[in-house]
Design an enzyme around this catalytic site. Sequence first.
Site, PDB file in Angstrom:
ATOM      1  N   THR A  80       0.834  -1.217   0.000  1.00 26.37           N
ATOM      2  CA  THR A  80       0.000   0.000   0.000  1.00 26.37           C
ATOM      3  C   THR A  80       0.860   1.255   0.000  1.00 26.37           C
ATOM      4  O   THR A  80       0.594   2.214  -0.733  1.00 26.37           O
ATOM      5  CB  THR A  80      -0.920   0.067   1.234  1.00 26.37           C
ATOM      6  OG1 THR A  80      -1.639  -1.144   1.352  1.00 26.37           O
ATOM      7  CG2 THR A  80      -1.917   1.209   1.117  1.00 26.37           C
ATOM      8  N   HIS A 195      -8.691  -6.830   2.969  1.00 29.03           N
ATOM      9  CA  HIS A 195      -7.268  -7.162   3.135  1.00 29.03           C
ATOM     10  C   HIS A 195      -7.161  -8.644   3.450  1.00 29.03           C
ATOM     11  O   HIS A 195      -8.001  -9.200   4.154  1.00 29.03           O
ATOM     12  CB  HIS A 195      -6.675  -6.320   4.271  1.00 29.03           C
ATOM     13  CG  HIS A 195      -5.167  -6.327   4.304  1.00 29.03           C
ATOM     14  ND1 HIS A 195      -4.436  -7.430   4.657  1.00 29.03           N
ATOM     15  CD2 HIS A 195      -4.276  -5.349   4.002  1.00 29.03           C
ATOM     16  CE1 HIS A 195      -3.141  -7.139   4.577  1.00 29.03           C
ATOM     17  NE2 HIS A 195      -3.015  -5.885   4.182  1.00 29.03           N
ATOM     18  N   ASP A 254      -4.976  -0.542  -4.896  1.00 32.32           N
ATOM     19  CA  ASP A 254      -3.578  -0.273  -4.541  1.00 32.32           C
ATOM     20  C   ASP A 254      -2.613  -1.320  -5.110  1.00 32.32           C
ATOM     21  O   ASP A 254      -1.504  -1.003  -5.522  1.00 32.32           O
ATOM     22  CB  ASP A 254      -3.382  -0.093  -3.023  1.00 32.32           C
ATOM     23  CG  ASP A 254      -3.755  -1.316  -2.186  1.00 32.32           C
ATOM     24  OD1 ASP A 254      -4.366  -2.275  -2.720  1.00 32.32           O
ATOM     25  OD2 ASP A 254      -3.449  -1.310  -0.970  1.00 32.32           O
ATOM     26  N   HIS A 255      -3.060  -2.587  -5.153  1.00 29.27           N
ATOM     27  CA  HIS A 255      -2.199  -3.675  -5.651  1.00 29.27           C
ATOM     28  C   HIS A 255      -3.035  -4.946  -5.710  1.00 29.27           C
ATOM     29  O   HIS A 255      -4.197  -4.943  -5.329  1.00 29.27           O
ATOM     30  CB  HIS A 255      -0.971  -3.871  -4.751  1.00 29.27           C
ATOM     31  CG  HIS A 255      -1.320  -3.986  -3.287  1.00 29.27           C
ATOM     32  ND1 HIS A 255      -1.946  -5.088  -2.756  1.00 29.27           N
ATOM     33  CD2 HIS A 255      -1.182  -3.109  -2.268  1.00 29.27           C
ATOM     34  CE1 HIS A 255      -2.155  -4.902  -1.466  1.00 29.27           C
ATOM     35  NE2 HIS A 255      -1.712  -3.705  -1.135  1.00 29.27           N
TER      36      HIS A 255
END
Length: 412
Positions: A80, A195, A254-255
């Site tokens: 992040t 997450h 973010d990824h």
Amino acid sequence: GSKLNEIKDYVNEHVKSKEKSDLFGIAEDKNLIFVSLESVQSFVIGNKVNGEEITPFLNDLTENSYYFENFYHQVAQGKTSDSEFLVGNSLYPLPGGAVFFVRGQNEYHAMPERLAEQGYSSAVFHANDKSFWNRNIMYDSMGYQKFFDETAYEITKENSVGWGLKDQSFFTQSMKYLEDLPQPFYSKFITLTNHHPYGLGEEDTSIEAFDSESETVNQYFQTVRYTDEAIQQFFKQLKQAGLYENSVIVLMGDHYGISEYEYDALGQYFGEEIDAYDDIQLQRVPFFIHIPGQEGKVMSKISGQIDVKPTLLHLLGVDTTHDIGFGTDLFTKQRKDFIAFRDGSFVSDKYVYTEETCYERGTGRILAEDTNSSNPSVCEPVKDQVQKELDYSDDIVYGDLFRFYDLNDKSE
Ligand code: GP9
Ligand code: MN
């Protein structure tokens, strides 16, 4: 120094677009609301699981936003924080470690500083410990004026899961702070619920899990849906607060959320095995620029996190002629035609290069392998430029070169 001049010449010649886009200044003086979508990958957009849409709200949003369908994350070990670094500076993350830790006290010319010159206030909202990823230190270096960390929120057993405060409560509790910010503001929200390991209670689950041997993959779809609902609710709250009309809302993954260790299970979802070429394509993350009152468009040209800073600054009418960075305004026609990854892999308009293999983009056909020297790769020229750019970026970061560069001294 001379290194900086060399880099500046490179950037002027190979990176910067010579023309201004039609959208330059279109959102001048509007608030900028940037939302980092934790671990959301592009493959969920417009897709279904068990016959149900995964992201109904985001799917609708693609119809009235600029939606970049071939936008790649470019993070390395800093996850992040690397994505924040890329977006804030249009520089690459480091080959080892998180730049937020390794070079947290450098001189930067980051987004919040550039916008402060235009009278913008700035704030980050993220309900985690302020020192996670060294954010408290790095945010100072990047010029963020305020950081609403976990101490700004009421966090209870009921409103948290996994890593902490659930996104829906996070947005709800953030509204009072957002409404108090001096306008125009640049605000960044970093979500957390989607997450790894993607565990959600029954009460927050609205779709069925996928069915494979990987709990991670199975639950991922459910927590992505939760994020989709949190964003939908946030849009509603922005409207209620009267902030929507006067803001540009940007959403970005973010990824990746599913790592290569889970590719057997993810392959079951796609109904085919995932190879090295697919792996690169899976590094696409959603990127939306939503400007209320504008129709938007699906943008297909390749793009990446490195491009976010010049793109957003230009929308807000900020001139970046003297900025040094490695991205291009995504609304200009003349653009650098590759997206570099930290390990030297890349995607270009025509090719995908990874694990020493050069593929034709689109078909995935192998064009050349580095081990086969009798067949020099068509990827070679781009490969060299990618390496050069990564090295230049490292020169700036490791050498803290912006100490010697005054953006406002136009004589440079
Ligand atoms: C932690 C959050 C997640 O504050 O940003 O970090 P990640 O593990 O994705 O880098
Ligand atoms: Mn993350």
